[in-house]
Design a protein around this motif. Structure first.
Motif, PDB file in Angstrom:
ATOM      1  N   CYS A  72       0.842  -1.206   0.000  1.00 36.53           N
ATOM      2  CA  CYS A  72       0.000   0.000   0.000  1.00 36.53           C
ATOM      3  C   CYS A  72       0.877   1.256   0.000  1.00 36.53           C
ATOM      4  O   CYS A  72       0.619   2.197  -0.755  1.00 36.53           O
ATOM      5  N   SER A 103      -5.567  -0.031  -8.247  1.00 42.91           N
ATOM      6  CA  SER A 103      -6.280  -1.303  -8.095  1.00 42.91           C
ATOM      7  C   SER A 103      -5.545  -2.222  -7.118  1.00 42.91           C
ATOM      8  O   SER A 103      -6.166  -2.877  -6.282  1.00 42.91           O
ATOM      9  N   ARG A 146      -6.244  -1.116  -3.581  1.00 38.65           N
ATOM     10  CA  ARG A 146      -7.581  -1.541  -3.149  1.00 38.65           C
ATOM     11  C   ARG A 146      -7.592  -3.029  -2.798  1.00 38.65           C
ATOM     12  O   ARG A 146      -8.159  -3.430  -1.784  1.00 38.65           O
ATOM     13  N   LYS A 194      -5.868  -3.682   0.460  1.00 35.82           N
ATOM     14  CA  LYS A 194      -6.709  -3.299   1.600  1.00 35.82           C
ATOM     15  C   LYS A 194      -7.817  -4.326   1.834  1.00 35.82           C
ATOM     16  O   LYS A 194      -8.153  -4.625   2.979  1.00 35.82           O
TER      17      LYS A 194
END
Length: 187
Positions: free
Chosen positions: A70, A156, A159, A162
């Motif tokens: 991230c 992407s 996401r 996460k």
């Protein structure tokens, strides 16, 4: 007492005796069956605990890699279009992809069935997402230049990372705080 009455009485006693014996045999069979079921459940539970230890050993490093991914994604998104990725960044990205893949978790995927569904289901989703994410990262890690498409892919990835962290949290194996502690160990 007459012979007919005696025969009826003996027949009734035999019928009752047969019923009692059948009931007792059914009770013994049920007891053996339940005993075997308890034994299988005990073995399944023991096997589940062993697999859980293996999974927990994999989840910590995987969570660290996802958190690092991230951060890396945010850093790449801040780079301008046309910027060249350094070889070190591409190597680091490949290594993150390898760590995110959770290869040990994937090898023990069938064992997730031994776990409580509240743990097994999020971990199964995690394993599914991990393979897909690793593949995407390995393909893009060969790119040398930041493009608009790469920016979209990186968003992407972030996401997906996460979502995978949420799967780990939902499994109850690690909280977000524990994940942060795991990341700080590596620094």
């Amino acid at each position: 007492m007459q012979i007919g009455d005696l025969a009826t009485w003996v027949s009734a006693v035999a019928t009752w005796g047969s019923a009692v014996a059948t009931f007792a045999a059914a009770g013994v069979a049920l007891w053996f069956g339940l005993s075997e079921a308890r034994k299988r459940e005990s073995e399944r539970s023991s096997l589940g605990r062993i697999h859980l230890w293996v999974v927990v050993a994999e989840v910590g490093p995987m969570a660290s890699a996802l958190i690092e991914l991230c951060s890396f994604c945010q850093r790449i998104r801040e780079l301008d279009i046309g910027t060249h990725l350094q070889d070190g960044d591409r190597s680091y990205l490949r290594e993150l992809g390898r760590m995110v893949a959770g290869e040990l978790l994937n090898r023990h995927l069938a064992a997730l069935a031994c776990l409580d569904p509240s743990i097994g289901e999020p971990l199964a989703r995690l394993a599914g997402r991990a393979g897909s994410l690793r593949y995407q990262i390995s393909v893009i890690a060969e790119e040398t230049e930041i493009t608009p498409q790469l920016h979209k892919l990186v968003l992407s990835w972030e996401r997906q990372a996460k979502l995978m962290l949420d799967d780990i949290n939902q499994s109850g194996l690690m909280t977000h705080e524990q994940m942060q502690n795991e990341l700080s160990k590596g620094e």
